[in-house]
Design an enzyme around this catalytic site. Structure first.
Site, PDB file in Angstrom:
ATOM      1  N   SER A 121      50.279  -9.653  28.914  1.00 51.42           N
ATOM      2  CA  SER A 121      49.269 -10.591  29.411  1.00 51.42           C
ATOM      3  C   SER A 121      48.255  -9.898  30.299  1.00 51.42           C
ATOM      4  O   SER A 121      47.155 -10.391  30.488  1.00 51.42           O
ATOM      5  CB  SER A 121      49.935 -11.682  30.258  1.00 51.42           C
ATOM      6  OG  SER A 121      50.946 -12.306  29.556  1.00 51.42           O
ATOM      7  N   HIS A 142      47.788 -10.610  21.844  1.00 54.26           N
ATOM      8  CA  HIS A 142      48.194 -11.518  22.921  1.00 54.26           C
ATOM      9  C   HIS A 142      48.203 -12.964  22.441  1.00 54.26           C
ATOM     10  O   HIS A 142      47.153 -13.593  22.300  1.00 54.26           O
ATOM     11  CB  HIS A 142      47.252 -11.346  24.125  1.00 54.26           C
ATOM     12  CG  HIS A 142      47.667 -12.144  25.308  1.00 54.26           C
ATOM     13  ND1 HIS A 142      46.805 -12.917  26.043  1.00 54.26           N
ATOM     14  CD2 HIS A 142      48.896 -12.308  25.888  1.00 54.26           C
ATOM     15  CE1 HIS A 142      47.470 -13.511  27.015  1.00 54.26           C
ATOM     16  NE2 HIS A 142      48.735 -13.157  26.940  1.00 54.26           N
ATOM     17  N   GLU A 154      44.341 -13.062  21.391  1.00 56.96           N
ATOM     18  CA  GLU A 154      43.401 -12.038  21.843  1.00 56.96           C
ATOM     19  C   GLU A 154      43.835 -10.712  21.216  1.00 56.96           C
ATOM     20  O   GLU A 154      45.000 -10.327  21.335  1.00 56.96           O
ATOM     21  CB  GLU A 154      43.413 -11.935  23.378  1.00 56.96           C
ATOM     22  CG  GLU A 154      42.727 -13.135  24.038  1.00 56.96           C
ATOM     23  CD  GLU A 154      42.897 -13.181  25.551  1.00 56.96           C
ATOM     24  OE1 GLU A 154      41.975 -13.657  26.233  1.00 56.96           O
ATOM     25  OE2 GLU A 154      43.974 -12.773  26.051  1.00 56.96           O
TER      26      GLU A 154
HETATM   27  N1  LIG Z   1      55.340 -16.743  29.235  1.00 58.35           N
HETATM   28  C1  LIG Z   1      54.099 -16.878  28.809  1.00 58.35           C
HETATM   29  O1  LIG Z   1      53.509 -17.969  28.927  1.00 58.35           O
HETATM   30  C2  LIG Z   1      53.390 -15.735  28.165  1.00 58.35           C
HETATM   31  C3  LIG Z   1      52.219 -15.968  27.439  1.00 58.35           C
HETATM   32  C4  LIG Z   1      51.599 -14.912  26.785  1.00 58.35           C
HETATM   33  C5  LIG Z   1      52.116 -13.628  26.902  1.00 58.35           C
HETATM   34  N2  LIG Z   1      53.255 -13.431  27.634  1.00 58.35           N
HETATM   35  C6  LIG Z   1      53.768 -12.055  27.703  1.00 58.35           C
HETATM   36  O2  LIG Z   1      54.846 -11.953  26.792  1.00 58.35           O
HETATM   37  C7  LIG Z   1      55.807 -10.999  27.279  1.00 58.35           C
HETATM   38  C8  LIG Z   1      57.163 -11.679  27.374  1.00 58.35           C
HETATM   39  O3  LIG Z   1      57.093 -12.719  28.331  1.00 58.35           O
HETATM   40  P1  LIG Z   1      58.097 -13.957  28.301  1.00 58.35           P
HETATM   41  O4  LIG Z   1      57.552 -14.948  29.246  1.00 58.35           O
HETATM   42  O5  LIG Z   1      58.386 -14.346  26.901  1.00 58.35           O
HETATM   43  O6  LIG Z   1      59.396 -13.267  28.951  1.00 58.35           O
HETATM   44  P2  LIG Z   1      60.907 -13.789  28.910  1.00 58.35           P
HETATM   45  O7  LIG Z   1      61.532 -13.276  30.146  1.00 58.35           O
HETATM   46  O8  LIG Z   1      60.955 -15.243  28.631  1.00 58.35           O
HETATM   47  O9  LIG Z   1      61.528 -13.032  27.636  1.00 58.35           O
HETATM   48  C9  LIG Z   1      61.662 -11.641  27.563  1.00 58.35           C
HETATM   49  C10 LIG Z   1      62.784 -11.309  26.577  1.00 58.35           C
HETATM   50  O10 LIG Z   1      62.809  -9.902  26.356  1.00 58.35           O
HETATM   51  C11 LIG Z   1      64.159  -9.498  26.228  1.00 58.35           C
HETATM   52  N3  LIG Z   1      64.246  -8.075  26.489  1.00 58.35           N
HETATM   53  C12 LIG Z   1      64.196  -7.408  27.671  1.00 58.35           C
HETATM   54  N4  LIG Z   1      64.306  -6.087  27.455  1.00 58.35           N
HETATM   55  C13 LIG Z   1      64.438  -5.898  26.126  1.00 58.35           C
HETATM   56  C14 LIG Z   1      64.605  -4.755  25.304  1.00 58.35           C
HETATM   57  N5  LIG Z   1      64.633  -3.539  25.814  1.00 58.35           N
HETATM   58  N6  LIG Z   1      64.722  -4.941  23.971  1.00 58.35           N
HETATM   59  C15 LIG Z   1      64.685  -6.165  23.442  1.00 58.35           C
HETATM   60  N7  LIG Z   1      64.533  -7.297  24.175  1.00 58.35           N
HETATM   61  C16 LIG Z   1      64.410  -7.154  25.499  1.00 58.35           C
HETATM   62  C17 LIG Z   1      64.872 -10.360  27.251  1.00 58.35           C
HETATM   63  O11 LIG Z   1      66.258 -10.443  26.938  1.00 58.35           O
HETATM   64  C18 LIG Z   1      64.151 -11.691  27.103  1.00 58.35           C
HETATM   65  O12 LIG Z   1      64.760 -12.537  26.150  1.00 58.35           O
HETATM   66  C19 LIG Z   1      55.265 -10.510  28.612  1.00 58.35           C
HETATM   67  O13 LIG Z   1      54.553  -9.328  28.407  1.00 58.35           O
HETATM   68  C20 LIG Z   1      54.346 -11.633  29.032  1.00 58.35           C
HETATM   69  O14 LIG Z   1      53.351 -11.217  29.917  1.00 58.35           O
HETATM   70  C21 LIG Z   1      53.912 -14.444  28.242  1.00 58.35           C
END
Ligand SMILES: NC(=O)c1ccc[n+]([C@@H]2O[C@H](COP(=O)([O-])OP(=O)(O)OC[C@H]3O[C@@H](n4cnc5c(N)ncnc54)[C@H](O)[C@@H]3O)[C@@H](O)[C@H]2O)c1
Length: 542
Positions: A121, A142, A154
């Site tokens: 993000s 993104h 994006e």
């Molecule tokens: N939450 C949002 O609204 C949102 C929106 C757009 C982008 N993002 C981006 O998406 C990414 C993930 O965010 P999220 O909110 O889904 O996080 P989250 O914490 O909900 O999920 C992350 C997942 O990654 C897994 N993980 C961690 N290390 C790992 C590895 N080495 N191999 C495989 N899996 C692994 C974890 O077990 C977890 O299930 C971030 O970069 C975030 O900035 C989030």
């Protein structure tokens, strides 16, 4: 011809990853879905199942299509399962060290021709890309939350991303039914750069006790028509993710204090209050992952404002269209109105002042409640003191244009307003059939204080040539579900009105980031005020 991505790997099946898997599989792409261990994998699979079952229940997906979708997904622990993918998208937590390590690993495992994408993000896609031996094939992809619903993606190219990779990924977005907006590698890209200052400011308001969580959310949802309020959105995003994004934005975005995470956010993350995914964040949910609220100690008690009789006679202080408009709405609801011209503009000293002031005090002697009807730039306390009965004075701000159309009213308590007057104002709003929220006496109150800096930031982004008005508008509508983009809204509201409110906000809080954007000022000076003058950011003919 664009390259076809037949098999895609998704790494990390949390809030975003599970949704991204669904997007691919729903559009005929085979997916290898990877997690760090068996428990996380089960959780990811459960997330996908729950989401597709919901889509079936809502009639948005055929049961047969759901089954076909699931048949396209292979679940695995560890990256070895990604040996044959054409594209790998990572959605692991927002930490640079973790993402760099992961990309280096993907670089070793995935076929040499595969494209590697990050769903970051806010982190630098360039820094992530150079952790691999193939930076030209690394791109930012993104998605927005929830990925199956939000149409924006994006597509972030770094200075070394190969143009054909960007083009192929854009074609893939189209195949997924998404709108890909191309941007370069800058903190927060378009949408988050405009969103997170606003979210952080909302936390600050809540933390300061300026307004309740429900009122902050209602102000933005009902006042400005956003799909959800900022605190509800933070719970959906995940407070840990939001915290990481703010930290990065602050570091990469030039230390704008508006991106310095509110202390409360950090405390909540430390306490494990991560939002919906953990069952509790700003609100409490019925279960981890559930969107259903459970009442908690902060939930307002229904009828708490009862007991105060609805005022029968109301003094409306103010001049101009706003005051007339409010007086009309009150009269139409059967309330007796005593209209008094705004004494706030009278100088604070001098014999003339005494005369005006005495007349105002006399005129308002018999009313039950005094309402200040004015633009959201004038402090309520200024007028309240001039009435001689400040305890009975509240501000009523009808949010979003004319009082007759506004669904939401901000009940503004000055430092002298009595609780009885606040209750009476709520009764009055109920009698008018409007939702009322309570807040303190600061420039922009809740709704405009949160909206205007965001609009101003959008103007700054345009001014810096990072993106176009069309793409910025599209990003906020398709990525965040806003009913209108910032430039559409500015042209509707009026650039002069926006400038006046932003100037008042900046006067009260002289943060450099809150200074009105020069482009906004210049357009106002040039008479381009928006729709009502035939042009603002865009030309409006007819
Ligand atoms: N939450 C949002 O609204 C949102 C929106 C757009 C982008 N993002 C981006 O998406 C990414 C993930 O965010 P999220 O909110 O889904 O996080 P989250 O914490 O909900 O999920 C992350 C997942 O990654 C897994 N993980 C961690 N290390 C790992 C590895 N080495 N191999 C495989 N899996 C692994 C974890 O077990 C977890 O299930 C971030 O970069 C975030 O900035 C989030």
């Amino acid at each position: 011809m664009a390259r076809e991505f037949k098999t895609v790997g998704v790494v990390g099946l949390g809030t975003m990853g599970a949704g991204i898997v669904e997007v691919f599989a729903r559009n005929g792409v085979d997916v290898v879905a990877v997690e760090v261990d068996g428990a996380a994998l089960d959780k990811g699979r459960a997330n996908l199942t729950a989401s597709t079952d919901r889509a079936v229940a809502r009639g948005k997906l055929d049961p047969a299509d759901r089954d076909a979708l699931h048949a396209r997904v292979t679940f695995a622990v560890g990256l070895d399962a990604l040996r044959d993918v054409d594209l790998a998208v990572e959605a692991v937590p927002e930490r640079l060290d973790l993402k760099r390590r992961l990309l280096a690993e993907l670089d070793r495992v995935c076929p040499p021709g595969a494209v590697l994408a990050t769903n970051t993000s806010s982190l630098s896609v360039t820094e992530i890309a150079v952790a691999t031996e193939r930076p030209g094939q690394v791109i930012g992809l993104h998605f927005f939350n929830p990925a199956p619903v939000m149409r924006l993606v994006e597509v972030i190219s770094t200075v070394v991303t190969a143009p054909e990779v960007a083009r192929d990924v854009q074609s893939l977005c189209a195949r997924l039914g998404k709108v890909g907006v191309s941007v370069t590698d800058r903190a927060g890209f378009i949408a988050n750069a405009l969103l997170f200052g606003y979210l952080n400011q909302a936390i600050g308001m809540y933390e300061a006790g300026y307004a309740s969580r429900e009122d902050i959310d209602a102000a933005m949802q009902q006042g400005h028509g956003l799909p959800m309020g900022p605190l509800t959105l933070l719970d959906l995003i995940g407070l840990d993710t939001a915290y990481q994004v703010l930290e990065t934005m602050y570091q990469r975005g030039g230390h704008d204090r508006r991106h310095a995470a509110a202390p409360l956010l950090r405390q909540m993350v430390t306490a494990g209050l991560l939002g919906r995914k953990s069952g509790r964040g700003f609100y409490t949910y019925q279960a981890p992952g559930s969107s259903r609220l459970a009442p908690d100690e902060l939930t307002p008690v229904a009828g708490a404002e009862a007991g105060a009789p609805a005022p029968r006679t109301v003094g409306v202080v103010g001049s101009g269209t706003v005051a007339t408009d409010v007086a009309e709405v009150l009269t139409a609801a059967g309330v007796d109105v005593v209209a008094v011209a705004d004494p706030g503009g009278v100088p604070a000293a001098g014999p003339g002042d005494r005369v005006v002031r005495d007349r105002v005090v006399r005129d308002l002697a018999a009313v039950d409640l005094v309402v200040v009807a004015g633009p959201s730039t004038a402090p309520v306390i200024d007028v309240a003191m001039a009435t001689g009965r400040p305890a009975d004075v509240v501000g009523l701000h009808f949010v979003g244009g004319l009082a007759a159309q506004a669904r939401l009213v901000e009940v503004v308590r000055s430092v002298r307003t009595s609780p009885t007057a606040v209750r009476a104002a709520h009764q009055l709003c109920a009698a008018l059939g409007r939702t009322a929220v309570t807040c303190g006496d600061r420039a922009g109150f809740i709704a405009d204080a949160l909206l205007l800096p965001y609009l101003n930031d959008a103007v700054r982004m345009l001014e810096s040539n990072y993106s176009t008005a069309d793409d910025i508008d599209a990003a906020m509508k398709l990525g965040c579900g806003y009913p209108a983009g910032p430039f559409e809204l500015l042209d509707t509201v009026g650039l002069d009105v926006a400038l006046a409110v932003q100037t008042a906000i900046h006067r009260e809080l002289p943060e450099p980031g809150l200074a009105p954007a020069p482009l906004l000022r210049n357009l106002v000076t040039a008479g381009r005020l928006g729709r009502r003058t035939g042009g603002g950011f865009r030309d409006h003919v007819g």
